[in-house]
Design a protein around this motif. Structure first.
Motif, PDB file in Angstrom:
ATOM      1  N   ALA A   1      -4.750  15.438  21.742  1.00  0.00           N
ATOM      2  CA  ALA A   1      -4.240  15.806  23.076  1.00  0.00           C
ATOM      3  C   ALA A   1      -3.608  14.596  23.769  1.00  0.00           C
ATOM      4  CB  ALA A   1      -5.380  16.373  23.920  1.00  0.00           C
ATOM      5  N   ILE A   2      -4.252  13.433  23.610  1.00  0.00           N
ATOM      6  CA  ILE A   2      -3.728  12.213  24.243  1.00  0.00           C
ATOM      7  C   ILE A   2      -2.340  11.890  23.660  1.00  0.00           C
ATOM      8  CG2 ILE A   2      -4.099   9.705  24.412  1.00  0.00           C
ATOM      9  CD1 ILE A   2      -7.185  10.444  24.506  1.00  0.00           C
ATOM     10  N   GLU A   3      -2.204  12.078  22.386  1.00  0.00           N
ATOM     11  CA  GLU A   3      -0.940  11.803  21.707  1.00  0.00           C
ATOM     12  C   GLU A   3       0.165  12.755  22.181  1.00  0.00           C
ATOM     13  OE1 GLU A   3      -1.514   9.227  19.688  1.00  0.00           O
ATOM     14  OE2 GLU A   3       0.641   9.031  19.342  1.00  0.00           O
ATOM     15  N   LEU A   4      -0.239  13.975  22.567  1.00  0.00           N
ATOM     16  CA  LEU A   4       0.733  15.013  22.925  1.00  0.00           C
ATOM     17  C   LEU A   4       1.138  14.973  24.398  1.00  0.00           C
ATOM     18  CD1 LEU A   4      -0.992  17.960  21.027  1.00  0.00           C
ATOM     19  CD2 LEU A   4       1.329  17.127  20.596  1.00  0.00           C
ATOM     20  N   ALA A   5       0.388  14.196  25.192  1.00  0.00           N
ATOM     21  CA  ALA A   5       0.506  14.325  26.653  1.00  0.00           C
ATOM     22  C   ALA A   5       1.908  14.089  27.194  1.00  0.00           C
ATOM     23  CB  ALA A   5      -0.480  13.374  27.321  1.00  0.00           C
ATOM     24  N   ASP A   6       2.691  13.232  26.552  1.00  0.00           N
ATOM     25  CA  ASP A   6       4.043  12.945  27.070  1.00  0.00           C
ATOM     26  C   ASP A   6       5.058  14.002  26.661  1.00  0.00           C
ATOM     27  OD1 ASP A   6       3.363  10.684  28.338  1.00  0.00           O
ATOM     28  OD2 ASP A   6       3.872   9.331  26.681  1.00  0.00           O
ATOM     29  N   SER A   7       4.658  14.962  25.859  1.00  0.00           N
ATOM     30  CA  SER A   7       5.648  15.869  25.275  1.00  0.00           C
ATOM     31  C   SER A   7       5.561  17.306  25.781  1.00  0.00           C
ATOM     32  CB  SER A   7       5.507  15.874  23.749  1.00  0.00           C
ATOM     33  OG  SER A   7       5.559  14.570  23.269  1.00  0.00           O
TER      34      SER A   7
END
Ligand SMILES: Cc1cc2nc3c(=O)[nH]c(=O)nc-3n(C[C@H](O)[C@H](O)[C@H](O)COP(=O)(O)OP(=O)(O)OC[C@H]3O[C@@H](n4cnc5c(N)ncnc54)[C@H](O)[C@@H]3O)c2cc1C
Length: 519
Positions: free
Chosen positions: A23-29
């Protein structure tokens, strides 16, 4: 959070190490919805699992790689192991840098079968708890990430080719369809298919079952790790008493209080843990007790050392009025870890477009036929991040929210009939597809499981869904174990007690109703 949205860009099922890291990895997208059927974590009370790997000064990536390959008994996917050991240190350093609290004091420990001091401990507390706290705080601080507790994922929706959404049951028992074309399963283990397990009650195999129903392949499900020594007391959770106790000199004693391990292996209590589990099973059978167990004994070790070195075990046992410096500890083996799961590539992709899997629910081949203790938390961290990255790049198509769900659901009361069926599944799996397996028993289990199928066809409550998932995955495990006519890693058969590299140096893969083997 206030209500669930009708659609989202990314949906993550599971709010533990793998799910939160993704989720942290996806947050900017885009918009990320993380759901978990558990309560929100309470980090004061949390009793999470133990250690993770990192590299101590005396360690090298190549040694960690070799130990992992050796433990995997020929079946590791070397690329998956390389990713794990190469990216692990970076992921942990990143985690430490995210920690808003004072930098934790880290220490390293040696644990069998690691050949180097490598297991990371944090301020005397279990590392997993620290991992989860940091990940949770970070995910919560990100605006685009919403975390919905007590929300149960029931089904993955597809249009026959790719994912279109997920059917959820919210905390009030109300079903809801959420449209989403990129879904990550990070649902953890399947231990509840067994009568005795150290897994939490939530480990009801939902992720494997949902993925399989949606058309995903599952792999290597026969490899279930059983820890030899879990606390065995009435109405007490099966708390893991890890192998450090035995490596530090604990004895195993049978019902007659005799030490027995020397009969089974020259290393006695320090023998490999699968062998110790089988020896305990044999001793329990011989005892003919109705509720058999054996004892772990540390009373001959210095009381001060036990209290200092095994402080957590000491405290947990004391909470149940068991003073391990004076009393023998009743123990039994218990299912601990599922090596196999939803077949995924190194970026978490499954064979169903838009469906990803990471952490214990996934099978990347990183553990081969046997997981090295400690590698699983690292796996959740490394592969959670990788799945997040590849989901970011995936093509997104928000389809319309599917029609209102037809079935009426409720969150309770728990149906007594369902609990009885769950108990039957757990007993069948424990007795016939457990630590020691043979054809006849596994066939018997499969026939009995087949006979129950109609009882699970229309689940109406969250618990009925969990029961249906346990039933389906129990069958998949039994089919895979029956098909692998050899003993390797965590899979042991009396009727095929050796490895058969010619036929079975391959992964088992279940597609539809067939088990196939592929390199
Ligand atoms: C007793 C014990 C000791 C262990 N010790 C170690 C160790 O020392 N070192 C190590 O590396 N590993 C250890 N492990 C294994 C390791 O802890 C797990 O592999 C790891 O926690 C898996 O992380 P995960 O993120 O994949 O899933 P989990 O931590 O299992 O989390 C799964 C998440 O999915 C959610 N979920 C599940 N189903 C649904 C659903 N249908 N809908 C919504 N949410 C759902 C759960 O609520 C939870 O949030 C141990 C395991 C056990 C049981």
């Amino acid at each position: 959070m206030k209500g669930l949205p009708p659609e989202t860009d990314f949906l993550v099922v599971g709010a533990s190490v793998a799910g939160l890291r993704a989720a942290i990895e996806l947050a900017d997208s885009g918009r990320v919805l993380v759901i978990t059927k558990s309560d929100p974590p309470d980090f004061k009370k949390a009793d999470l699992k133990n250690e993770a790997y990192w590299l101590s000064d005396e360690d090298e990536v190549s040694l960690h790689l070799q130990d992992t390959l050796d433990t995997g008994d020929g079946l590791c996917n070397p690329q998956a192991v390389k990713v794990l050991v190469n990216e692990g240190a970076e992921r942990i350093e990143e985690l430490i840098s995210w920690d808003k609290h004072s930098a934790p004091k880290l220490t390293f420990e040696l644990e069998n079968p690691h050949t180097r001091v490598r297991i990371l401990h944090s301020q005397g507390a279990p590392t997993a708890k620290q991992f989860l706290r940091v990940l949770f705080e970070r995910a919560q601080s990100l605006k685009s990430v919403s975390i919905a507790p007590r929300t149960f994922a029931a089904e993955i929706r597809t249009d026959g080719e790719r994912v279109t959404g997920v059917c959820l049951i919210d905390e009030k028992g109300v079903p809801q369809e959420i449209a989403c074309s990129i879904v990550l399963l990070a649902t953890g283990g399947i231990g509840q298919i067994y009568r005795n397990t150290t897994n939490p009650e939530t480990a009801t195999a939902d992720g494997v079952a949902m993925a399989f129903r949606a058309g995903a392949e599952v792999a290597d499900l026969e490899f279930i790790q059983f820890c030899p020594t879990a606390l065995h007391m009435k109405k007490v959770p099966r708390f893991l008493l890890d192998e450090t106790l035995r490596s530090e000199g604990a004895y195993l004693r049978n019902f007659e209080l005799d030490r027995f391990m020397a009969k089974y292996h020259p290393l006695a209590e320090r023998a490999p843990h699968d062998l110790v589990s089988r020896a305990i099973v044999h001793e329990m059978e011989v005892s003919r007790a109705k509720d058999p167990f054996v004892y772990l004994d540390v009373t001959h070790l210095s009381s001060a050392r036990v209290q200092k070195h095994f402080s957590r075990i000491y405290e947990v046992c004391m909470a149940y009025n068991l003073d391990i410096t004076e009393d023998l500890i009743p123990v039994r083996p218990a299912a601990q870890y599922s090596v196999g799961g939803v077949r995924a590539d190194l970026d978490g992709r499954t064979n169903v477009a838009g469906l990803y899997a990471a952490g214990e629910v996934a099978s990347t081949g990183a553990h081969g036929a046997n997981r090295m203790p400690g590698n699983s938390l690292l796996e959740s961290l490394v592969y959670g991040a990788r799945a997040g990255r590849s989901m970011r790049e995936a093509e997104r198509t928000i389809s319309r929210v599917s029609a209102e769900p037809k079935a009426a659901f409720s969150n309770g009361p728990v149906d007594a009939g369902v609990e009885e069926l769950v108990g039957q599944i757990q007993d069948l799996m424990w007795n016939e597809v457990g630590i020691v397996r043979m054809r006849g028993g596994m066939q018997k289990a499969l026939t009995a499981l087949d006979g129950m199928t109609s009882k699970f066809s229309h689940p109406k409550t969250r618990r009925a869904y969990e029961a249906a998932n346990l039933h389906l995955v129990a069958k998949l495990v039994a089919q895979s174990a029956l098909a692998r006519e050899e003993s390797r890693g965590a899979h042991y058969r009396v009727d095929y007690s050796d490895r058969d590299n010619k036929k079975f140096l391959k992964h088992s893969i279940v597609r539809g109703t067939k088990v196939a083997f592929a390199a």
